[in-house]
Write an enzyme that holds these catalytic residues in place. Sequence first.
Site, PDB file in Angstrom:
ATOM      1  N   GLU A  62      14.788   3.143   0.451  1.00  0.00           N
ATOM      2  CA  GLU A  62      13.575   3.050   0.997  1.00  0.00           C
ATOM      3  C   GLU A  62      13.477   2.924   2.367  1.00  0.00           C
ATOM      4  O   GLU A  62      14.401   2.039   2.825  1.00  0.00           O
ATOM      5  CB  GLU A  62      12.772   1.977  -0.054  1.00  0.00           C
ATOM      6  CG  GLU A  62      11.482   1.781   0.866  1.00  0.00           C
ATOM      7  CD  GLU A  62      10.694   0.433   0.427  1.00  0.00           C
ATOM      8  OE1 GLU A  62      11.411  -0.654   0.261  1.00  0.00           O
ATOM      9  OE2 GLU A  62       9.616   0.489  -0.330  1.00  0.00           O
ATOM     10  N   ASN A  94       4.277   5.178   2.321  1.00  0.00           N
ATOM     11  CA  ASN A  94       5.853   5.036   2.497  1.00  0.00           C
ATOM     12  C   ASN A  94       6.200   5.878   1.303  1.00  0.00           C
ATOM     13  O   ASN A  94       6.028   5.892   0.161  1.00  0.00           O
ATOM     14  CB  ASN A  94       5.930   3.389   1.563  1.00  0.00           C
ATOM     15  CG  ASN A  94       7.290   3.236   1.580  1.00  0.00           C
ATOM     16  OD1 ASN A  94       8.279   3.602   1.441  1.00  0.00           O
ATOM     17  ND2 ASN A  94       7.372   1.670   1.437  1.00  0.00           N
ATOM     18  N   LYS A  98       4.852   6.062  -2.264  1.00  0.00           N
ATOM     19  CA  LYS A  98       4.738   4.647  -2.931  1.00  0.00           C
ATOM     20  C   LYS A  98       3.415   4.257  -3.529  1.00  0.00           C
ATOM     21  O   LYS A  98       2.294   4.054  -2.568  1.00  0.00           O
ATOM     22  CB  LYS A  98       5.350   3.526  -2.353  1.00  0.00           C
ATOM     23  CG  LYS A  98       5.664   2.425  -2.814  1.00  0.00           C
ATOM     24  CD  LYS A  98       6.366   1.255  -1.839  1.00  0.00           C
ATOM     25  CE  LYS A  98       6.746   0.039  -2.441  1.00  0.00           C
ATOM     26  NZ  LYS A  98       7.430  -0.904  -1.624  1.00  0.00           N
ATOM     27  N   GLU A 124       2.937  -4.110   3.931  1.00  0.00           N
ATOM     28  CA  GLU A 124       2.986  -2.902   3.345  1.00  0.00           C
ATOM     29  C   GLU A 124       1.585  -2.546   3.314  1.00  0.00           C
ATOM     30  O   GLU A 124       1.086  -1.356   3.357  1.00  0.00           O
ATOM     31  CB  GLU A 124       3.673  -2.506   2.172  1.00  0.00           C
ATOM     32  CG  GLU A 124       5.217  -2.729   2.487  1.00  0.00           C
ATOM     33  CD  GLU A 124       6.112  -2.270   1.171  1.00  0.00           C
ATOM     34  OE1 GLU A 124       5.960  -1.231   0.906  1.00  0.00           O
ATOM     35  OE2 GLU A 124       6.757  -3.033   0.920  1.00  0.00           O
ATOM     36  N   CYS A 135      10.985   1.287  -4.711  1.00  0.00           N
ATOM     37  CA  CYS A 135      11.075  -0.243  -4.624  1.00  0.00           C
ATOM     38  C   CYS A 135      10.078  -0.932  -5.736  1.00  0.00           C
ATOM     39  O   CYS A 135      10.546  -1.053  -6.771  1.00  0.00           O
ATOM     40  CB  CYS A 135      10.593  -0.720  -3.184  1.00  0.00           C
ATOM     41  SG  CYS A 135      11.390  -2.345  -2.888  1.00  0.00           S
ATOM     42  N   ASN A 167      13.819  -2.453  -0.475  1.00  0.00           N
ATOM     43  CA  ASN A 167      14.221  -3.146   0.491  1.00  0.00           C
ATOM     44  C   ASN A 167      13.764  -4.566  -0.310  1.00  0.00           C
ATOM     45  O   ASN A 167      12.484  -4.769  -0.236  1.00  0.00           O
ATOM     46  CB  ASN A 167      13.362  -2.940   2.050  1.00  0.00           C
ATOM     47  CG  ASN A 167      14.250  -1.915   2.744  1.00  0.00           C
ATOM     48  OD1 ASN A 167      14.836  -2.194   3.386  1.00  0.00           O
ATOM     49  ND2 ASN A 167      13.618  -0.498   2.356  1.00  0.00           N
TER      50      ASN A 167
END
Length: 278
Positions: free
Chosen positions: A44, A104, A121, A140, A166, A191
């Site tokens: 990611e 993302n 994401k 995020e 993720c 991550n």
Amino acid sequence: TLGLAVAQMGPVNLADTREDVVGRLIEMLREAKSRGSEVVVFPELALTTFFPRYWMEDEEELDRFYEKAMPNPRVQPLFDEERKLGMGFYLGYAELTPEGRRFNTSILVDKAGNIVGKYRKIHLPGHSDHKLEAPFQHLEKKYFEVGDLGFRVFDMDDTRVGMCLCNDRRWPETYRVLSLQSAEVVVLGYNTPSINIYWNEPIHLRTSTHLISLQANAYQNAVWVAAAAKCGSEDGFHMIGSSVIVAPTGEIVARALSEEDEVIAVKADLRIGENFRE
Ligand code: CDV
């Protein structure tokens, strides 16, 4: 069988250039090829440091972490090399759309260099406010919109590949929605900071919950799972490694040992998943 590789990445520091990073990805792509792989899973936000740990108010400062097109001149060498080698890959990056929307994102590229799949994401962890007391931020929710493409499966060369990123790996619906579309392999990058900023979580649990999520969901949905970490200490902020490839039996068949750039690879027998599904 599918030659399936995960290319774990060690730290990408703030000072590292895209050219440096793309060079590292190309090196791992070549290694995976030399070990008989056909598809490589990269992490990611593979092209930059995990920037959601930093509070930024200036849009220009933030923009440098995003790709405005994919491919673009700085990433093109990776596409050129994969076409030359006849390899497919999965790559996570921060996407800035022409309309100014931020996601993302990850893409799936086939052996001929075509982007055959795209994912944005959905489960965005963290917060959007500035947590002054925290050792670092997890922004995020500030820097990305919730993905609008759903959980989808794509035909990549001869394989049904499901995509996620993720934190999605921790939720059963991710895999279930993908397996209901006949996914054979689920690919993801991650991550995962070693420290949980919300509670005093023992560090071993960060790896334990990562692995248990992948193993349980691989087994319960009869899919192969390939998960690539970006890990080690990025400018002093440590993230877990333990990139793995998990069989539909729930067994870990390959696991990274280091917290550096490291390729793990298997010959994934897709009939194992087929037998379980039947
Ligand atoms: N990048 C992430 O989504 N990380 C989350 C952390 C914050 C728990 C993860 O699930 O690994």
